[in-house]
Design a protein around this motif. Structure first.
Motif, PDB file in Angstrom:
ATOM      1  N   ASP A 164      -3.823  42.682 -19.374  1.00  0.00           N
ATOM      2  CA  ASP A 164      -2.506  42.099 -19.612  1.00  0.00           C
ATOM      3  C   ASP A 164      -2.561  40.591 -19.360  1.00  0.00           C
TER       4      ASP A 164
ATOM      5  N   GLY B  74      -0.122  38.615 -18.635  1.00  0.00           N
ATOM      6  CA  GLY B  74       0.921  38.103 -17.759  1.00  0.00           C
ATOM      7  C   GLY B  74       2.314  38.452 -18.229  1.00  0.00           C
ATOM      8  N   THR B  75       3.273  38.210 -17.356  1.00  0.00           N
ATOM      9  CA  THR B  75       4.661  38.594 -17.609  1.00  0.00           C
ATOM     10  C   THR B  75       5.189  38.029 -18.914  1.00  0.00           C
ATOM     11  N   ASN B  76       4.920  36.757 -19.155  1.00  0.00           N
ATOM     12  CA  ASN B  76       5.401  36.100 -20.367  1.00  0.00           C
ATOM     13  C   ASN B  76       4.260  35.775 -21.332  1.00  0.00           C
TER      14      ASN B  76
ATOM     15  N   SER C  48       0.112  34.646 -22.159  1.00  0.00           N
ATOM     16  CA  SER C  48      -0.594  33.380 -21.957  1.00  0.00           C
ATOM     17  C   SER C  48      -1.701  33.273 -22.990  1.00  0.00           C
TER      18      SER C  48
ATOM     19  N   THR D 232       6.590  41.134 -28.425  1.00  0.00           N
ATOM     20  CA  THR D 232       7.412  40.542 -27.367  1.00  0.00           C
ATOM     21  C   THR D 232       6.766  40.801 -26.012  1.00  0.00           C
ATOM     22  N   GLN D 233       6.521  39.733 -25.270  1.00  0.00           N
ATOM     23  CA  GLN D 233       5.954  39.828 -23.919  1.00  0.00           C
ATOM     24  C   GLN D 233       6.789  38.901 -23.032  1.00  0.00           C
ATOM     25  N   GLY D 234       7.747  39.460 -22.328  1.00  0.00           N
ATOM     26  CA  GLY D 234       8.642  38.641 -21.525  1.00  0.00           C
ATOM     27  C   GLY D 234       9.455  37.706 -22.407  1.00  0.00           C
ATOM     28  N   THR D 235       9.305  36.405 -22.198  1.00  0.00           N
ATOM     29  CA  THR D 235      10.027  35.421 -22.999  1.00  0.00           C
ATOM     30  C   THR D 235       9.302  35.071 -24.293  1.00  0.00           C
TER      31      THR D 235
ATOM     32  N   GLY E 243      -0.399  40.478 -25.050  1.00  0.00           N
ATOM     33  CA  GLY E 243       0.364  39.332 -24.550  1.00  0.00           C
ATOM     34  C   GLY E 243      -0.341  38.005 -24.779  1.00  0.00           C
TER      35      GLY E 243
END
Length: 441
Positions: free
Chosen positions: A295, A297-299, A301, A371-374, A437
């Motif tokens: 993964d 990351g949250t948003n 990278s 879509t990955q976070g923002t 992501g």
């Protein structure tokens, strides 16, 4: 011919094929030996299909066990001689039946059953010539194709294409699908559902002292039920274009097969296994449980050179996935990223051995709008042993042409519809990895 005579003849053919393998020992087959070997297996396979048809018709019920548990095709471990040079293989179902599977390069159309008119061989037929003849009613140079019209049932204003020709659409689609190029197989099922056993956990060996109890470990299997979902493509062509166009048959068949290949790649990677429009679609690799995930990351990278790919590669090898034959499937955006990598001197960066050893396949069917976070422009990269993925297809493939279907007649059009039914099977999900992501650099 009685069913026992068919099986006896088939056993003789397999015995002759076995003698060829035993005769070559450690050397490769000569061209003539290979041709004879392939011919024996093809004839044996045709006899098996004939016996199966008689069983379905209710002939000689007492011999059903012989039909559905036929003698295995001669095989020498490691020789890649399981049928046609390793391009086809045999899958045994949970209930003991044996079904033929195909790798990239094998033609499904060569194995579809159809009683052609006397004097016509499958190799004599051309899908392009058939379409041109039917669409224009000009059968000059397509006399063999015209004689096959009587084999196909009539529909509203049209015909269903004979199976050997309809199979060409699937072969063309398979030849263009990146997942199949990467190693995914195709299994032709002969019923509305199919159950195949999968290995869930491998046994663990342990050294044991003399007279001590051997530690046990379970090798567990799972039963996976497959049911084909319908994939269709409809092409509407004006009759004026048909009358004026040159090479229309080849153009239509290539266009439809390209559309099918793209959708096979998309659903093989991203199929939800749930609603898709008014129907359902297979479960794609990204949504299978137990695949390895790196993964970003949250948003999301950007990629960090080859590090992220190396981590995914490590996950695969940690699961005892064989290093030989691994592949990477990615979007052109990420493929270009790796091509542009430079070292400190501005020269092309030297990729690690893990990246160099893997085959690369590029397709726009790998999404860059996840879509990955923002982030709404995230991409994926898929790695793994794609020989562990299979498209399960029904052997009945339909291509229907009509000038009188509702709407076609009034619009002075010809409608061409192709449908296939397929599902997706991942035998060992842990031998696949997903990097998700990835945002643009």
């Amino acid at each position: 011919m009685r069913i026992q005579d068919i099986l006896q003849k088939r056993a003789g053919l397999l015995s002759d094929a076995r003698k060829i393998i035993d005769g070559v020992s450690n050397r490769s087959m000569t061209k003539s030996e290979q041709e004879k070997f392939d011919a024996l297996l093809n004839e044996a396979d045709a006899l098996y299909q004939q016996a199966t048809r008689q069983r379905r018709l209710g002939s000689l019920e007492e011999h059903s066990h012989d039909i559905f548990n036929p003698p295995p095709i001669p095989y020498t471990p490691g020789s890649e001689q399981n049928s046609l040079n390793g391009q086809t293989f045999i899958v045994e179902t949970v209930d003991g039946r044996q079904i033929r599977g195909f790798r990239n390069g094998a033609r499904i159309s060569d194995y579809l059953d159809c009683n052609l008119p006397d004097g016509i061989k499958r190799s004599d037929l051309s899908l392009g010539r058939w379409l041109r003849g039917f669409l224009t009613n000009n059968w000059k140079g397509a006399e063999a194709e015209q004689r096959t019209l009587g084999l196909a049932p009539a529909t509203v204003g049209g015909f269903l294409l004979p199976e050997p020709l309809a199979g060409e659409i699937i072969d063309l689609a398979r030849n263009q699908a990146q997942l199949i190029k990467a190693g995914a197989g195709t299994i032709m099922m002969d019923s509305s559902s199919l159950a195949i056993a999968r290995v869930l956990t491998d046994p663990t060996p342990a050294w044991t002292a003399e007279n001590k109890t051997i530690s046990d470990s379970d090798m567990t299997f799972g039963r996976y039920e497959l049911s084909p979902k319908k994939l269709a493509v409809l092409c509407k062509v004006s009759n004026e274009l048909i009358e004026d166009a040159v090479g229309l048959g080849q153009l239509v068949s290539s266009t439809m097969s390209k559309a099918l290949s793209l959708e096979l790649d998309r659903c093989g990677l991203y199929g939800t296994g749930a609603g898709a429009g008014s129907g359902t679609e297979p479960l794609g690799l990204r949504n299978w449980e137990d695949i390895n995930v790196v993964d970003m990351g949250t948003n999301g990278s950007p990629l960090d050179g080859y590090i992220n790919v190396s981590n995914a590669w490590l996950d695969l090898l940690t699961e005892n996935c064989p290093e030989d034959g691994l592949s990477v499937i990615l979007n052109p955006r990420e493929r270009a990223y790796f091509d542009r990598l430079r070292d400190g001197m501005g020269n092309p960066a030297t990729p690690p051995e893990s990246w160099r050893s893997m085959q690369k396949f590029t397709t726009n069917q790998v999404s860059i709008t996840q879509t990955q976070g923002t982030a709404s422009n995230a991409a994926d990269i898929f790695l793994g042993d794609f020989r562990q993925m299979y498209f399960i297809m029904r052997s009945s493939i339909s291509l229907e042409v009509s000038k009188e279907a509702d709407g076609a007649f009034a619009a002075h059009q010809t409608w061409i519809k192709s449908t296939l039914r397929a599902d997706v099977l991942v035998m060992r999900p842990k031998w696949f990895a997903l990097i998700r992501g990835i945002t643009p650099t």
